[in-house]
Design a protein around this motif. Structure first.
Motif, short mmCIF file in Angstrom:
data_model
loop_
_atom_site.label_atom_id
_atom_site.label_comp_id
_atom_site.label_asym_id
_atom_site.label_seq_id
_atom_site.Cartn_x
_atom_site.Cartn_y
_atom_site.Cartn_z
N THR A 1 -9.24 -0.80 -16.89
CA THR A 1 -8.63 -1.03 -15.34
C THR A 1 -7.48 -0.25 -15.14
O THR A 1 -6.75 -0.04 -15.79
N VAL A 2 -7.40 -0.18 -13.72
CA VAL A 2 -6.17 0.79 -13.19
C VAL A 2 -5.52 -0.03 -12.29
O VAL A 2 -6.19 -0.57 -11.30
N LYS A 3 -4.18 -0.12 -12.29
CA LYS A 3 -3.44 -0.74 -11.14
C LYS A 3 -2.88 0.32 -10.17
O LYS A 3 -2.14 1.19 -10.74
N ILE A 4 -3.15 0.03 -8.94
CA ILE A 4 -2.48 1.39 -8.08
C ILE A 4 -1.41 0.48 -6.93
O ILE A 4 -2.17 -0.52 -6.41
N ASP A 5 -0.73 1.23 -6.26
CA ASP A 5 -0.16 1.26 -5.05
C ASP A 5 -0.76 2.12 -4.05
O ASP A 5 -0.63 3.10 -4.26
N TYR A 6 -1.55 1.59 -2.98
CA TYR A 6 -2.38 2.35 -2.33
C TYR A 6 -2.09 2.30 -0.81
O TYR A 6 -1.87 1.25 -0.34
N ARG B 1 -15.13 0.79 -3.36
CA ARG B 1 -14.45 1.39 -2.08
C ARG B 1 -14.05 2.80 -2.57
O ARG B 1 -14.01 3.02 -3.79
N TYR B 2 -13.62 3.52 -1.46
CA TYR B 2 -13.25 4.90 -1.61
C TYR B 2 -11.96 4.95 -1.54
O TYR B 2 -11.18 4.21 -0.80
N PHE B 3 -11.06 5.66 -2.54
CA PHE B 3 -9.80 5.70 -2.50
C PHE B 3 -9.39 7.20 -2.79
O PHE B 3 -9.57 7.92 -3.58
N ARG B 4 -8.78 7.61 -1.83
CA ARG B 4 -8.27 9.05 -1.63
C ARG B 4 -6.98 9.20 -2.54
O ARG B 4 -6.14 8.34 -2.58
N LEU B 5 -7.22 10.13 -3.65
CA LEU B 5 -6.01 10.25 -4.45
C LEU B 5 -4.67 10.55 -4.02
O LEU B 5 -3.86 10.28 -4.64
N ASP B 6 -4.74 11.33 -3.05
CA ASP B 6 -3.32 11.58 -2.22
C ASP B 6 -2.69 10.41 -1.70
O ASP B 6 -1.37 10.48 -1.18
N ARG B 7 -3.43 9.27 -1.51
CA ARG B 7 -2.79 8.02 -0.91
C ARG B 7 -2.20 7.16 -1.95
O ARG B 7 -1.99 5.96 -1.89
N ILE B 8 -2.52 7.49 -3.20
CA ILE B 8 -2.16 6.50 -4.48
C ILE B 8 -0.67 7.12 -4.68
O ILE B 8 -0.26 8.04 -5.00
N ASN B 9 0.16 5.89 -4.42
CA ASN B 9 1.54 6.13 -4.47
C ASN B 9 2.06 6.07 -5.98
O ASN B 9 2.83 6.82 -6.58
N THR B 10 1.58 5.03 -6.50
CA THR B 10 1.79 4.88 -8.10
C THR B 10 0.66 4.34 -8.85
O THR B 10 -0.19 3.74 -8.25
N MET B 11 0.49 4.54 -9.96
CA MET B 11 -0.77 4.25 -10.69
C MET B 11 -0.36 3.86 -12.45
O MET B 11 0.55 4.56 -12.75
N GLU B 12 -0.82 2.79 -12.62
CA GLU B 12 -0.43 2.18 -13.99
C GLU B 12 -1.88 2.00 -14.73
O GLU B 12 -2.61 1.21 -14.08
N MET B 13 -2.18 2.63 -15.81
CA MET B 13 -3.27 2.40 -16.65
C MET B 13 -3.24 0.98 -17.34
O MET B 13 -2.08 0.77 -18.07
N MET B 14 -4.09 0.16 -17.21
CA MET B 14 -4.07 -1.22 -17.81
C MET B 14 -4.69 -1.23 -19.16
O MET B 14 -5.53 -0.42 -19.67
N SER B 15 -4.52 -2.28 -20.25
CA SER B 15 -5.08 -2.22 -21.35
C SER B 15 -6.44 -3.21 -21.35
O SER B 15 -7.12 -3.20 -22.14
N GLU B 16 -6.68 -3.69 -20.33
CA GLU B 16 -7.89 -4.58 -20.04
C GLU B 16 -9.27 -3.55 -19.97
O GLU B 16 -9.02 -2.58 -18.96
N ASN B 17 -10.25 -3.64 -20.58
CA ASN B 17 -11.38 -2.85 -20.27
C ASN B 17 -12.20 -3.76 -19.23
O ASN B 17 -11.96 -4.83 -19.16
#
Length: 229
Positions: A156-161, A197-213
């Motif tokens: 899982t990934v946490k993003i500010d979008y 959902r579709y997420f444009r990569l250039d609209r992802i401000n910050t991204m954090e890889m989570m430890s949860e699968n």
């Protein structure tokens, strides 16, 4: 990655594989085989040496690999293998059938030296990536490699979008596929909206890889298109 970069990547891979099949290789032989100048081959050899390939120059003869050297599975990290898979999608859009054939054969040989676990991930990424050439826009993203890793490892990934209305929110997502049209798009299950959902990569401000699968989604990319389009 443009055509020239992909062409060079294909050539470097093919040169490395060629070293596995012959004792001595000359710059002239390689330049003839790949239809490039000897100066280009000299640069390619230097690039391989800088990457850690033990190439020995035998004066008056050519190049050879250090005795006993073989391409080990650890030569390609998971992220490097992912980058090659992505490049393959670009190559498949090229109209030169011989180039497609050569690169596809190189990719198959690369997959052959990957560990079984990484081979499965490489195949999954191949199935979950679509690349359409578009020369009219510049794609800006620094998250592609991490998203590939999250996709193939079911992380899982946490993003500010920031959406098209310029509203920013925090989302927890489950990456499913990567598409390139006018922009890089991530297809992901959004836990906030409880749907894909579709997420444009250039609209992802910050991204954090989570430890949860997350549990793998039991459908193909084509199944997704059939269901949601």
């Amino acid at each position: 990655m443009d055509y020239s970069e992909t062409n060079r990547l294909s050539r470097l891979t093919a040169i490395l594989i060629h070293f596995q099949t012959k004792k001595i290789i000359t710059a002239f032989e390689l330049s003839e085989k790949f239809q490039v100048s000897k100066r280009t081959i000299y640069r390619d050899i230097k690039s391989l040496e800088q990457a850690g390939v033990p190439i020995i120059t035998e004066e008056g003869k050519g190049y050879t690999l250090m005795d006993g050297y073989k391409i080990p599975p650890i030569m390609f990290t998971e992220n490097q293998a992912n980058a090659l898979i992505l490049a393959e999608q670009l190559v498949l859009k090229n109209k030169d059938s011989s180039f497609i054939k050569n690169y596809s054969e190189a990719i198959e040989k690369i997959k052959a030296v990957l560990k079984e676990r990484d081979k499965d991930k490489a195949n999954l990424l191949s199935e979950r990536t679509r690349y359409e050439q578009n020369i009219n826009r510049e794609r800006n993203s620094s998250n592609l490699s991490d998203l590939q890793f999250a996709l193939t490892n079911y992380l899982t990934v946490k993003i500010d979008y920031t959406n098209e209305s310029n509203k920013t929110s925090t989302r927890i997502i489950e990456p499913f596929a990567l598409l390139s049209t006018e922009n890089w798009l991530l297809v992901a299950k959004c836990r906030l909206r409880k749907e894909f959902r579709y997420f444009r990569l250039d609209r992802i401000n910050t991204m954090e890889m989570m430890s949860e699968n997350f549990l793998p989604h039991q459908m193909t990319l084509q199944d997704f298109f059939d269901k949601y389009h």
